[in-house]
Design a protein around this motif. Structure first.
Motif, PDB file in Angstrom:
ATOM      1  N   ARG A  89       0.841  -1.194   0.000  1.00 16.25           N
ATOM      2  CA  ARG A  89       0.000   0.000   0.000  1.00 16.25           C
ATOM      3  C   ARG A  89       0.872   1.239   0.000  1.00 16.25           C
ATOM      4  O   ARG A  89       2.017   1.232   0.462  1.00 16.25           O
ATOM      5  CB  ARG A  89      -0.942   0.026   1.214  1.00 16.25           C
ATOM      6  N   HIS A  94      -3.805   5.356  -5.986  1.00 21.72           N
ATOM      7  CA  HIS A  94      -5.255   5.310  -5.891  1.00 21.72           C
ATOM      8  C   HIS A  94      -5.678   3.867  -5.647  1.00 21.72           C
ATOM      9  O   HIS A  94      -4.908   2.922  -5.862  1.00 21.72           O
ATOM     10  CB  HIS A  94      -5.894   5.814  -7.196  1.00 21.72           C
ATOM     11  N   ARG A  95      -6.907   3.698  -5.217  1.00 21.39           N
ATOM     12  CA  ARG A  95      -7.389   2.361  -4.849  1.00 21.39           C
ATOM     13  C   ARG A  95      -7.268   1.366  -6.003  1.00 21.39           C
ATOM     14  O   ARG A  95      -6.868   0.220  -5.800  1.00 21.39           O
ATOM     15  CB  ARG A  95      -8.848   2.474  -4.406  1.00 21.39           C
ATOM     16  N   GLN A  96      -7.600   1.797  -7.220  1.00 26.42           N
ATOM     17  CA  GLN A  96      -7.564   0.887  -8.359  1.00 26.42           C
ATOM     18  C   GLN A  96      -6.138   0.438  -8.677  1.00 26.42           C
ATOM     19  O   GLN A  96      -5.877  -0.739  -8.927  1.00 26.42           O
ATOM     20  CB  GLN A  96      -8.184   1.558  -9.605  1.00 26.42           C
ATOM     21  N   GLN A  98      -3.680   0.363  -6.553  1.00 24.87           N
ATOM     22  CA  GLN A  98      -3.244  -0.484  -5.447  1.00 24.87           C
ATOM     23  C   GLN A  98      -3.770  -1.903  -5.612  1.00 24.87           C
ATOM     24  O   GLN A  98      -3.059  -2.884  -5.372  1.00 24.87           O
ATOM     25  CB  GLN A  98      -3.744   0.119  -4.132  1.00 24.87           C
ATOM     26  N   SER A 137      -0.830   6.616 -11.276  1.00 28.80           N
ATOM     27  CA  SER A 137      -1.602   7.271 -10.226  1.00 28.80           C
ATOM     28  C   SER A 137      -1.367   8.779 -10.245  1.00 28.80           C
ATOM     29  O   SER A 137      -2.295   9.579 -10.103  1.00 28.80           O
ATOM     30  CB  SER A 137      -1.218   6.695  -8.867  1.00 28.80           C
ATOM     31  N   HIS A 155     -17.710   7.393   4.307  1.00 28.54           N
ATOM     32  CA  HIS A 155     -18.077   5.982   4.310  1.00 28.54           C
ATOM     33  C   HIS A 155     -18.211   5.539   5.767  1.00 28.54           C
ATOM     34  O   HIS A 155     -17.337   5.831   6.588  1.00 28.54           O
ATOM     35  CB  HIS A 155     -16.963   5.179   3.620  1.00 28.54           C
ATOM     36  N   ARG A 200     -13.565   6.085   2.231  1.00 25.03           N
ATOM     37  CA  ARG A 200     -13.948   4.724   1.868  1.00 25.03           C
ATOM     38  C   ARG A 200     -12.756   3.770   1.824  1.00 25.03           C
ATOM     39  O   ARG A 200     -12.822   2.667   2.375  1.00 25.03           O
ATOM     40  CB  ARG A 200     -14.643   4.740   0.495  1.00 25.03           C
ATOM     41  N   GLU A 201     -11.657   4.207   1.176  1.00 22.92           N
ATOM     42  CA  GLU A 201     -10.515   3.306   1.060  1.00 22.92           C
ATOM     43  C   GLU A 201      -9.927   2.966   2.433  1.00 22.92           C
ATOM     44  O   GLU A 201      -9.431   1.862   2.651  1.00 22.92           O
ATOM     45  CB  GLU A 201      -9.437   3.899   0.152  1.00 22.92           C
ATOM     46  N   ASN A 202     -10.016   3.907   3.380  1.00 26.70           N
ATOM     47  CA  ASN A 202      -9.508   3.645   4.725  1.00 26.70           C
ATOM     48  C   ASN A 202     -10.402   2.669   5.482  1.00 26.70           C
ATOM     49  O   ASN A 202      -9.919   1.800   6.210  1.00 26.70           O
ATOM     50  CB  ASN A 202      -9.362   4.948   5.503  1.00 26.70           C
ATOM     51  N   GLU A 204     -12.297   0.378   4.091  1.00 30.85           N
ATOM     52  CA  GLU A 204     -12.126  -0.938   3.472  1.00 30.85           C
ATOM     53  C   GLU A 204     -10.798  -1.562   3.879  1.00 30.85           C
ATOM     54  O   GLU A 204     -10.704  -2.785   4.053  1.00 30.85           O
ATOM     55  CB  GLU A 204     -12.235  -0.807   1.953  1.00 30.85           C
ATOM     56  N   GLU A 205      -9.764  -0.731   4.039  1.00 32.38           N
ATOM     57  CA  GLU A 205      -8.484  -1.235   4.508  1.00 32.38           C
ATOM     58  C   GLU A 205      -8.611  -1.744   5.943  1.00 32.38           C
ATOM     59  O   GLU A 205      -8.072  -2.798   6.298  1.00 32.38           O
ATOM     60  CB  GLU A 205      -7.424  -0.128   4.431  1.00 32.38           C
TER      61      GLU A 205
END
Length: 291
Positions: A89, A94-96, A98, A137, A155, A200-202, A204-205
């Motif tokens: 990470r 970006h999430r995609q 990663q 990115s 989120h 959101r990414e945080n 989900e992580e």
């Protein structure tokens, strides 16, 4: 001849020694202070309880700009006979990107011979292969900055578990929430409930981190997404990540077998504009007593 857990753990410690020599600087290699001693104690007395799975992080500098990429490592007790859990990470990804990077990393590790130590190989692969994802990115960020400012999204995840007792697990929950700038709470006891809110990414992580290794009887019951043109901080229901421990009901003779006072929990939810979540979590409508 079958390989034993003891032999696997001995190999894991050898690999840690190698990695420590490769990454001697402060902050490069992060490992819990009791991780190695707990394995050494088990190796001296293999009839005892298995130690926690070995978990550590390696901070890598990638490219001429020395962009930070962190490789998170979780080793099953039978590694290297079974594959390690690896996750790369970076705040610059970006999430995609990663997701794509980790899919490629997993495919590479799967192609290696089973039974061989492979974390050093994974480290080298991440250093050699992260740069294209970082450049993509950066290009995406530059394009986005030229467009109209997009709305931010808060989120919020509501997570239910049969119980939450273990100090080791609670430490992982609170450390992860702090690291990922998440607010919310953890209700300790039986049942156990976690709420996290933030990017959101945080979130989900956080969900990915606490679910492994193989936390049974846990599920994400509900997710909320709220758009804003301002800061998501204005939408948070909680100002910090709280440790909830309400009065327990009953004593069943077991050290950890106690039920939380759900009436107090319902009152707490209503104080934070979340009374409707009670029915989602427990399948019944929450009602406060008249007392």
């Amino acid at each position: 001849m079958a390989v034993t857990i003891k032999e696997c753990l001995e190999l894991q410690l050898l690999e840690v020694e190698m990695l420590l020599s490769m990454f001697p600087k402060r902050g490069e290699f992060s490992l819990d202070a009791d991780a190695v001693p707990s394995i050494q104690r088990y190796l001296r007395n293999a009839d005892g309880t298995l130690p926690p799975q070995l978990e550590y992080r390696i901070a890598l500098d990638v490219g001429e700009a020395k962009v930070k990429v962190e490789l998170q490592v979780l080793l099953p007790h039978m590694y290297p006979q079974v594959a390690p859990q690896l996750f790369a990470r970076s705040d610059a990804l970006h999430r995609q990107q990663q997701l794509q990077l980790n899919t490629r990393l997993e495919a590479h590790i799967s192609s290696l011979d089973s039974g061989d130590l492979c974390v050093c190989e994974a480290v080298q692969w991440v250093k050699d292969n992260s740069l294209p994802f970082l450049e993509n990115s950066k290009a995406s960020s530059e394009c986005a900055s030229e467009e109209v400012r997009v709305k931010e999204v808060l989120h919020r995840m509501w997570i239910y578990s049969h119980h939450i007792y273990r100090q080791e697990l609670r430490k992982k929950i609170f450390d992860s929430a702090k690291k990922l700038n998440l607010t919310g709470f953890c209700l300790t006891g039986k049942p156990g409930v976690i709420c996290v809110e933030g990017l959101r990414e945080n979130c989900e992580e956080f969900w990915r981190v606490i679910r492994y290794p193989n936390w049974k009887h846990i599920s994400c019951k509900h997710v909320e997404n709220i758009e804003t043109e301002g800061s998501i901080d204005n939408l948070r229901l909680f100002h910090s990540f709280e440790d909830l421990q309400f009065q327990a009901h009953g004593d069943y003779g077991l050290r950890n077998d106690y039920h939380m006072d759900l009436g107090q929990f319902l009152e707490f939810l209503k104080q934070h504009q979340s009374g409707h979540i009670f029915q989602i979590l427990f399948g019944v409508e929450g009602k406060l007593s008249d007392n």
